[in-house]
Design a protein around this motif. Structure first.
Motif, PDB file in Angstrom:
ATOM      1  N   PHE A 175       0.829  -1.197   0.000  1.00  0.00           N
ATOM      2  CA  PHE A 175       0.000   0.000   0.000  1.00  0.00           C
ATOM      3  C   PHE A 175       0.869   1.254   0.000  1.00  0.00           C
ATOM      4  O   PHE A 175       0.645   2.192  -0.753  1.00  0.00           O
ATOM      5  CB  PHE A 175      -0.926   0.000   1.215  1.00  0.00           C
ATOM      6  CG  PHE A 175      -1.762   1.234   1.348  1.00  0.00           C
ATOM      7  CD1 PHE A 175      -2.962   1.350   0.671  1.00  0.00           C
ATOM      8  CD2 PHE A 175      -1.337   2.290   2.145  1.00  0.00           C
ATOM      9  CE1 PHE A 175      -3.735   2.505   0.784  1.00  0.00           C
ATOM     10  CE2 PHE A 175      -2.100   3.442   2.260  1.00  0.00           C
ATOM     11  CZ  PHE A 175      -3.303   3.547   1.573  1.00  0.00           C
ATOM     12  N   ARG A 176       1.885   1.260   0.856  1.00  0.00           N
ATOM     13  CA  ARG A 176       2.794   2.410   0.931  1.00  0.00           C
ATOM     14  C   ARG A 176       3.441   2.670  -0.432  1.00  0.00           C
ATOM     15  O   ARG A 176       3.586   3.827  -0.848  1.00  0.00           O
ATOM     16  CB  ARG A 176       3.870   2.150   1.982  1.00  0.00           C
ATOM     17  CG  ARG A 176       4.780   3.359   2.235  1.00  0.00           C
ATOM     18  CD  ARG A 176       6.017   2.953   3.025  1.00  0.00           C
ATOM     19  NE  ARG A 176       5.682   2.284   4.271  1.00  0.00           N
ATOM     20  CZ  ARG A 176       5.420   2.915   5.418  1.00  0.00           C
ATOM     21  NH1 ARG A 176       5.473   4.235   5.460  1.00  0.00           N
ATOM     22  NH2 ARG A 176       5.130   2.236   6.505  1.00  0.00           N
ATOM     23  N   ALA A 177       3.816   1.625  -1.125  1.00  0.00           N
ATOM     24  CA  ALA A 177       4.458   1.781  -2.429  1.00  0.00           C
ATOM     25  C   ALA A 177       3.530   2.446  -3.433  1.00  0.00           C
ATOM     26  O   ALA A 177       3.971   3.256  -4.261  1.00  0.00           O
ATOM     27  CB  ALA A 177       4.915   0.419  -2.954  1.00  0.00           C
ATOM     28  N   VAL A 178       2.230   2.126  -3.367  1.00  0.00           N
ATOM     29  CA  VAL A 178       1.268   2.783  -4.248  1.00  0.00           C
ATOM     30  C   VAL A 178       1.129   4.249  -3.889  1.00  0.00           C
ATOM     31  O   VAL A 178       1.148   5.131  -4.760  1.00  0.00           O
ATOM     32  CB  VAL A 178      -0.106   2.073  -4.174  1.00  0.00           C
ATOM     33  CG1 VAL A 178      -1.161   2.877  -4.930  1.00  0.00           C
ATOM     34  CG2 VAL A 178      -0.011   0.661  -4.726  1.00  0.00           C
ATOM     35  N   VAL A 179       1.002   4.533  -2.601  1.00  0.00           N
ATOM     36  CA  VAL A 179       0.840   5.916  -2.146  1.00  0.00           C
ATOM     37  C   VAL A 179       1.989   6.787  -2.634  1.00  0.00           C
ATOM     38  O   VAL A 179       1.786   7.949  -3.027  1.00  0.00           O
ATOM     39  CB  VAL A 179       0.750   5.957  -0.604  1.00  0.00           C
ATOM     40  CG1 VAL A 179       0.834   7.391  -0.093  1.00  0.00           C
ATOM     41  CG2 VAL A 179      -0.539   5.311  -0.125  1.00  0.00           C
ATOM     42  N   GLU A 180       3.187   6.236  -2.638  1.00  0.00           N
ATOM     43  CA  GLU A 180       4.368   7.016  -2.997  1.00  0.00           C
ATOM     44  C   GLU A 180       4.439   7.352  -4.481  1.00  0.00           C
ATOM     45  O   GLU A 180       5.273   8.163  -4.890  1.00  0.00           O
ATOM     46  CB  GLU A 180       5.629   6.273  -2.559  1.00  0.00           C
ATOM     47  CG  GLU A 180       5.794   6.226  -1.031  1.00  0.00           C
ATOM     48  CD  GLU A 180       6.962   5.369  -0.583  1.00  0.00           C
ATOM     49  OE1 GLU A 180       7.518   4.634  -1.441  1.00  0.00           O
ATOM     50  OE2 GLU A 180       7.309   5.420   0.611  1.00  0.00           O
ATOM     51  N   THR A 181       3.560   6.741  -5.285  1.00  0.00           N
ATOM     52  CA  THR A 181       3.611   6.983  -6.730  1.00  0.00           C
ATOM     53  C   THR A 181       2.483   7.866  -7.232  1.00  0.00           C
ATOM     54  O   THR A 181       2.364   8.076  -8.442  1.00  0.00           O
ATOM     55  CB  THR A 181       3.568   5.651  -7.499  1.00  0.00           C
ATOM     56  OG1 THR A 181       2.312   5.005  -7.263  1.00  0.00           O
ATOM     57  CG2 THR A 181       4.699   4.737  -7.076  1.00  0.00           C
ATOM     58  N   THR A 182       1.653   8.381  -6.353  1.00  0.00           N
ATOM     59  CA  THR A 182       0.525   9.207  -6.788  1.00  0.00           C
ATOM     60  C   THR A 182       0.308  10.372  -5.827  1.00  0.00           C
ATOM     61  O   THR A 182       0.581  10.253  -4.629  1.00  0.00           O
ATOM     62  CB  THR A 182      -0.767   8.377  -6.884  1.00  0.00           C
ATOM     63  OG1 THR A 182      -1.851   9.230  -7.300  1.00  0.00           O
ATOM     64  CG2 THR A 182      -1.128   7.722  -5.563  1.00  0.00           C
ATOM     65  N   ALA A 183      -0.181  11.479  -6.376  1.00  0.00           N
ATOM     66  CA  ALA A 183      -0.514  12.632  -5.544  1.00  0.00           C
ATOM     67  C   ALA A 183      -1.951  12.559  -5.043  1.00  0.00           C
ATOM     68  O   ALA A 183      -2.341  13.352  -4.186  1.00  0.00           O
ATOM     69  CB  ALA A 183      -0.321  13.920  -6.340  1.00  0.00           C
ATOM     70  N   LEU A 184      -2.735  11.607  -5.548  1.00  0.00           N
ATOM     71  CA  LEU A 184      -4.130  11.497  -5.142  1.00  0.00           C
ATOM     72  C   LEU A 184      -4.238  10.862  -3.754  1.00  0.00           C
ATOM     73  O   LEU A 184      -3.436   9.983  -3.407  1.00  0.00           O
ATOM     74  CB  LEU A 184      -4.913  10.641  -6.139  1.00  0.00           C
ATOM     75  CG  LEU A 184      -5.189  11.273  -7.502  1.00  0.00           C
ATOM     76  CD1 LEU A 184      -5.755  10.230  -8.462  1.00  0.00           C
ATOM     77  CD2 LEU A 184      -6.141  12.448  -7.361  1.00  0.00           C
ATOM     78  N   PRO A 185      -5.232  11.260  -2.961  1.00  0.00           N
ATOM     79  CA  PRO A 185      -5.465  10.597  -1.677  1.00  0.00           C
ATOM     80  C   PRO A 185      -5.774   9.124  -1.902  1.00  0.00           C
ATOM     81  O   PRO A 185      -6.499   8.771  -2.834  1.00  0.00           O
ATOM     82  CB  PRO A 185      -6.684  11.335  -1.106  1.00  0.00           C
ATOM     83  CG  PRO A 185      -6.754  12.622  -1.847  1.00  0.00           C
ATOM     84  CD  PRO A 185      -6.188  12.358  -3.204  1.00  0.00           C
ATOM     85  N   CYS A 186      -5.235   8.271  -1.044  1.00  0.00           N
ATOM     86  CA  CYS A 186      -5.437   6.820  -1.169  1.00  0.00           C
ATOM     87  C   CYS A 186      -6.143   6.294   0.077  1.00  0.00           C
ATOM     88  O   CYS A 186      -5.692   6.524   1.198  1.00  0.00           O
ATOM     89  CB  CYS A 186      -4.102   6.108  -1.338  1.00  0.00           C
ATOM     90  SG  CYS A 186      -3.285   6.476  -2.914  1.00  0.00           S
ATOM     91  N   VAL A 187      -7.218   5.572  -0.155  1.00  0.00           N
ATOM     92  CA  VAL A 187      -7.970   4.938   0.921  1.00  0.00           C
ATOM     93  C   VAL A 187      -7.653   3.444   0.904  1.00  0.00           C
ATOM     94  O   VAL A 187      -7.755   2.794  -0.137  1.00  0.00           O
ATOM     95  CB  VAL A 187      -9.485   5.165   0.738  1.00  0.00           C
ATOM     96  CG1 VAL A 187     -10.271   4.414   1.796  1.00  0.00           C
ATOM     97  CG2 VAL A 187      -9.801   6.653   0.782  1.00  0.00           C
ATOM     98  N   ALA A 188      -7.260   2.919   2.050  1.00  0.00           N
ATOM     99  CA  ALA A 188      -6.916   1.497   2.153  1.00  0.00           C
ATOM    100  C   ALA A 188      -8.187   0.671   2.313  1.00  0.00           C
ATOM    101  O   ALA A 188      -9.057   1.000   3.118  1.00  0.00           O
ATOM    102  CB  ALA A 188      -5.991   1.274   3.348  1.00  0.00           C
ATOM    103  N   ILE A 189      -8.289  -0.416   1.552  1.00  0.00           N
ATOM    104  CA  ILE A 189      -9.471  -1.264   1.617  1.00  0.00           C
ATOM    105  C   ILE A 189      -9.071  -2.727   1.477  1.00  0.00           C
ATOM    106  O   ILE A 189      -8.072  -3.058   0.850  1.00  0.00           O
ATOM    107  CB  ILE A 189     -10.488  -0.882   0.521  1.00  0.00           C
ATOM    108  CG1 ILE A 189     -11.805  -1.653   0.705  1.00  0.00           C
ATOM    109  CG2 ILE A 189      -9.910  -1.082  -0.874  1.00  0.00           C
ATOM    110  CD1 ILE A 189     -12.945  -1.150  -0.142  1.00  0.00           C
ATOM    111  N   GLY A 190      -9.874  -3.588   2.094  1.00  0.00           N
ATOM    112  CA  GLY A 190      -9.668  -5.020   1.932  1.00  0.00           C
ATOM    113  C   GLY A 190      -9.063  -5.660   3.157  1.00  0.00           C
ATOM    114  O   GLY A 190      -7.854  -5.613   3.340  1.00  0.00           O
ATOM    115  N   GLY A 191      -9.924  -6.213   4.009  1.00  0.00           N
ATOM    116  CA  GLY A 191      -9.435  -6.876   5.204  1.00  0.00           C
ATOM    117  C   GLY A 191      -8.902  -5.936   6.257  1.00  0.00           C
ATOM    118  O   GLY A 191      -8.107  -6.340   7.118  1.00  0.00           O
ATOM    119  N   VAL A 192      -9.311  -4.675   6.217  1.00  0.00           N
ATOM    120  CA  VAL A 192      -8.798  -3.668   7.152  1.00  0.00           C
ATOM    121  C   VAL A 192      -9.542  -3.772   8.485  1.00  0.00           C
ATOM    122  O   VAL A 192     -10.767  -3.785   8.525  1.00  0.00           O
ATOM    123  CB  VAL A 192      -8.960  -2.250   6.576  1.00  0.00           C
ATOM    124  CG1 VAL A 192      -8.569  -1.202   7.603  1.00  0.00           C
ATOM    125  CG2 VAL A 192      -8.134  -2.097   5.303  1.00  0.00           C
TER     126      VAL A 192
END
Length: 231
Positions: A175-192
């Motif tokens: 998840f962190r790796a995805v966040v670091e590649t985009t300026a858009l807000p990221c919401v974590a989902i799936g088994g949280v």
């Protein structure tokens, strides 16, 4: 100031305000089976009482007419206290709006209705989310006109029974790796779950999207309050 920041982000002022005004921290995705006899509407009402500020109606088995009717009822019980989105059913969102419901936007998967059409018909102020969990998805998002998408739903974090066809789990570091590649807000989902709160926020999550943790909770209001405290 908002105009200057919007220009830097290459989005319209209206779209920028939709982003900054959207509280994504605790995001409820509904599941009719997990809500059980209590039902989706009452589950949502209690969860919003407890602090949920964005609700996504997701029911893959409902007809468009049933989805429209649910959106109208959810708009009534939410009463402006949280944003209301619908998964995929863009036409249902439009139909519910015609019936006077407040439907703030849609969340789309990679195979759902065109995100460009959603932006066109819902307007600049709508909140539009898009599922993204691979480099290909992120490239597709970057190719869209600025301001088309407001946030990304990124996951799954770990395997979950609420989405049988989910992609391989990312885990917190994925998840962190995805966040670091985009300026858009990221919401974590799936088994949280609630014990993921600190690690995911530290990894850059703009919020937690939860399904079973709230839909199956004995008291959705109490559970939502606990999530908000941890956040």
């Amino acid at each position: 100031t908002n105009a200057m920041l919007a220009e830097q982000l290459e989005v319209s002022v209206a779209a920028f305000l939709a982003i900054v005004n959207a509280d994504l921290s605790l995001y409820l995705v509904t599941d009719p089976d997990l809500c059980g006899d209590r039902g989706v509407v009452e589950t949502v009402r209690r969860a919003v009482d407890g602090g949920v500020r964005i609700v996504q109606l997701r029911d893959k088995t409902a007809t468009d007419a049933e989805t429209t009717a649910q959106l109208v009822e959810l708009s009534r019980v939410i009463d402006g206290r949280a944003l209301l989105l619908v998964n995929d059913r863009l036409d249902s969102a439009l139909a519910a709006r015609e019936r006077g419901a407040r439907v703030d936007g849609v969340h789309l998967g990679q195979g759902d209705a065109s995100v460009l059409r959603a932006r066109e018909v819902l307007g600049a102020e709508a909140v539009i989310g898009l599922t993204a969990n691979s480099p290909e998805h992120l490239e597709a998002v970057r190719a869209l006109p600025p301001g088309t998408v407001d946030y990304l739903g990124v996951g799954v974090i770990r395997p979950t029974a609420t989405k049988a066809d989910h992609p391989p789990a990312l885990g917190v570091e994925g998840f962190r790796a995805v966040v670091e590649t985009t300026a858009l807000p990221c919401v974590a989902i799936g088994g949280v779950g609630i014990d993921d709160t600190e690690r995911l926020r530290s990894a850059g999550a703009a919020g937690l999207a939860v399904v079973s943790a709230l839909c199956a909770a004995a008291d959705p209001a109490e559970t939502a309050e606990a999530f908000v405290r941890r956040w």
